[in-house]
Design an enzyme around this catalytic site. Structure first.
Site, PDB file in Angstrom:
ATOM      1  CB  SER A 142      24.585 -10.596  39.290  1.00  0.00           C
ATOM      2  OG  SER A 142      24.660 -11.475  40.351  1.00  0.00           O
ATOM      3  CE1 TYR A 155      20.080  -7.757  41.385  1.00  0.00           C
ATOM      4  CE2 TYR A 155      20.891  -9.960  41.549  1.00  0.00           C
ATOM      5  CZ  TYR A 155      20.975  -8.615  41.587  1.00  0.00           C
ATOM      6  OH  TYR A 155      22.398  -7.823  41.721  1.00  0.00           O
TER       7      TYR A 155
END
Ligand code: NAP
Length: 256
Positions: A142, A155
């Site tokens: 990401s 995350y």
């Protein structure tokens, strides 16, 4: 690097029941690939296979946090096909951290589902990829991996770990002829981001993300990042000295 289309290539996709993974399966089939689709929700996978029509999608239910089950999935692929051309390790979850109630179980869940699942996937699929044609290992990271972001302690750490793992593998698998790509999307509209309670600049649709991912796979890009105006901005921000970076982030949080 030479562009190689996905037509007639055999691709394993994890996290295929929803969101980006599902859209990638549809895009791969549209371009003539054969897909092995994995996730826990078998009903959703069967529905996807029906939607894709014909025999282009093989459903292989799997909980990616389970190492033994992942090795078993590879065994099933070996028996049925004997090889794999592309592994797209996409499955993941996102939980945000609240420092007021710092909870390590979020880290355990997130690292297990996002990071260790990729490690298990690599362990299980490398022997099959070695038997594949122009083999490619592709993992989902990401743009959050570029630098620390608010509430992204768990995350972001899992996605940075994936990025580091894949970049190292790219070096070590060069001699085996396996090319490695890391996918770094900004915001994509999926059930995962539908839960977010903050503004998501430049959010794109899942089918658009899928098109960019499959384009990047065919081009064998080491990093597939998009939408460019967001990913390049974050790359630029990540180059700032610490004090300026913290100030820019604080301003972004304040304005949202
Ligand atoms: N959406 C974004 O803006 C965005 C941005 C950057 C990166 N990403 C990454 O892209 C990937 C896909 O995200 P998404 O937005 O498409 O999320 P999503 O809509 O929530 O889909 C997540 C997928 O992962 C699967 N999954 C979750 N836990 C699993 C497990 N234990 N075993 C097997 N499969 C599991 C889910 O299937 P089952 O529940 O059926 O198992 C589902 O197919 C994730 O790694 C995410 O971190 C997303």
């Amino acid at each position: 690097m030479r562009r190689i289309t996905v037509q007639d290539r055999l691709v394993w996709v994890t996290g295929a029941s929803l969101g980006i993974g599902r859209a990638v399966v549809v895009e791969l089939v549209r371009r003539g690939a054969r897909v092995i689709a994995s996730a826990r929700n078998e009903l959703a996978l069967n529905e996807l296979a029906r939607e894709c029509g014909g025999d282009r999608v093989v459903v292989l239910p799997l909980d990616v946090t389970n190492r033994q089950a992942t090795l078993q999935a590879a065994h099933t692929i070996r028996q049925q096909f004997g090889y794999l051309d592309i592994a797209f390790l996409n499955a993941g979850i996102c939980e945000y951290v609240d420092v007021a109630t710092f909870d390590s179980s979020i880290f355990e869940r997130t690292m297990q589902t996002n990071f260790l699942s990729v490690v298990y996937g690599v362990e299980a699929m490398l022997p099959l990829l070695r038997a594949g044609r122009h083999p490619q290992l592709v993992g989902m990271s990401s743009t959050v991996a570029y630098r620390g972001l608010p509430r992204a302690e768990a995350y972001g750490a899992s996605k940075a770990a994936i990025k580091h793992l894949l970049e190292s593998l790219d070096l070590d698998l060069l001699k085996d002829g396996i090319s490695v790509s890391v996918v770094c999307p900004g915001f994509v509209k999926t059930p995962l981001t539908d839960r977010n309670d903050f503004p998501m600049p430049f959010r794109i649709e899942a089918h658009e993300a899928a098109r960019r991912i499959v384009d990047g796979i065919e081009a064998r890009n080491p990093e597939i990042h998009f939408p460019k105006r967001f990913s390049l901005l974050l790359k630029l921000l990540s180059l700032l000295p610490h004090c300026l970076y913290i100030r820019a982030c604080a301003r972004m949080v304040h304005s949202s």
